[in-house]
Design an enzyme around this catalytic site. Sequence first.
Site, short mmCIF file in Angstrom:
data_model
loop_
_atom_site.label_atom_id
_atom_site.label_comp_id
_atom_site.label_asym_id
_atom_site.label_seq_id
_atom_site.Cartn_x
_atom_site.Cartn_y
_atom_site.Cartn_z
N ASP A 7 -0.22 4.95 0.88
CA ASP A 7 -0.57 6.37 1.73
C ASP A 7 -0.67 5.39 3.31
O ASP A 7 -1.52 4.64 3.43
CB ASP A 7 -2.00 6.98 1.66
CG ASP A 7 -1.84 7.83 0.32
OD1 ASP A 7 -0.94 8.71 0.37
OD2 ASP A 7 -2.66 7.67 -0.53
N ASP A 60 -1.61 -0.53 6.04
CA ASP A 60 -1.79 0.04 7.22
C ASP A 60 -3.26 0.15 7.87
O ASP A 60 -3.62 0.30 8.86
CB ASP A 60 -1.35 1.59 7.14
CG ASP A 60 -2.41 2.47 6.53
OD1 ASP A 60 -2.46 2.14 5.26
OD2 ASP A 60 -2.76 3.34 6.92
N ASP A 86 0.89 -1.19 0.01
CA ASP A 86 -0.02 0.10 0.21
C ASP A 86 1.00 1.24 0.15
O ASP A 86 2.03 1.26 0.29
CB ASP A 86 -0.87 0.03 1.41
CG ASP A 86 -1.58 1.21 1.65
OD1 ASP A 86 -2.38 1.67 0.41
OD2 ASP A 86 -1.53 1.79 2.58
N LYS A 143 -8.96 -2.07 -3.90
CA LYS A 143 -9.06 -3.00 -2.73
C LYS A 143 -10.22 -2.67 -1.77
O LYS A 143 -10.70 -1.46 -1.77
CB LYS A 143 -7.70 -2.81 -2.09
CG LYS A 143 -6.42 -2.72 -2.53
CD LYS A 143 -5.28 -2.43 -1.60
CE LYS A 143 -5.16 -0.87 -1.15
NZ LYS A 143 -4.10 -0.49 -0.44
#
Length: 315
Positions: A32, A261, A30, A236
């Site tokens: 961000d 995250d 991922d 996603k």
Amino acid sequence: MSRGGAINLTDLSGGQVGEWLQSFDTILCDGDGTIWQDDTAIEGAPDVLNALQQRLGKKVYLITNNGLKTRQELFERSQRLGFHLPSDRYIISPTAAIADYLVESPDFDRARHKVYVVGNAAIARELRQHGIDSFGAGETEQLAPGDLWPDFVAREFGNPEAAKDVGAVVVGWDEYFSYCKMARACHILCSNPDSAFLVTNRDAVHKYPAFCIPGTAAFVAGIEACSEREALEMGKPNPLVLEPLTKTGELRAERTLMIGDCLKIDVGFASNCGMLSLLVGTGRYSNLSDVRREKGKLAQPDCYLPRLADLLPYL
């Protein structure tokens, strides 16, 4: 190592971490909150991903739900921040997934069809790079002062040309979202039953340090309600976004690690695809206790690290 055990890798021996590193060949990571914040790399993240590629021979892809940039723009950001990916083929983004989907769709004709975009200008740029015409992206459309909604509807949709040859409606994050845009999308989808209805992601809220703002899910929910159609998610946690890689054998889910995250989006995506998962604490979950409190409500990661940089000593 048990699946979904939320094991802190820093509690393991070097040998155990080494064995874990041998359990996957491909990494999906991922953006961000995981390896960068806005336009700043998280300390140590570039070193880890570069070492995984260069020292251990892992294949690394960046996968994001960011629909505010094109695949090429995300690749340029990754290069600028020190991530050494071979090419933009190693960026998986919703804007590119949407464009690729329409190019491959037998029901969408690039020579005839155009796309109505409720979203930002990056979607239009990505579509243009794939030879697809669009309209509406990044634009405002509101009722003028004194204009009533029946007048707007009669004026804008009374002519059959308003929905003619619109082969898809695409919804992304849109700071100019309005009644008029929702009405136009509804009219097109109801007038053209064969048109595609695609959304960049269903992220419900964008979190900032002091406040939260509505995410794309808020916009698409209104259009789904009035059109009585369900949008296809092109980010996603929908496994669909991996089909171009899994169908060619370039990626084997059982030998792939997803790093992220967010439990709902990233770990949920890994669970949906049958992949291993590593959650880092530089985003929504700053400690393992918060992660474990979500057990029974959200998928649990296989492994956890306070930050991705903590993996560097093992590489």
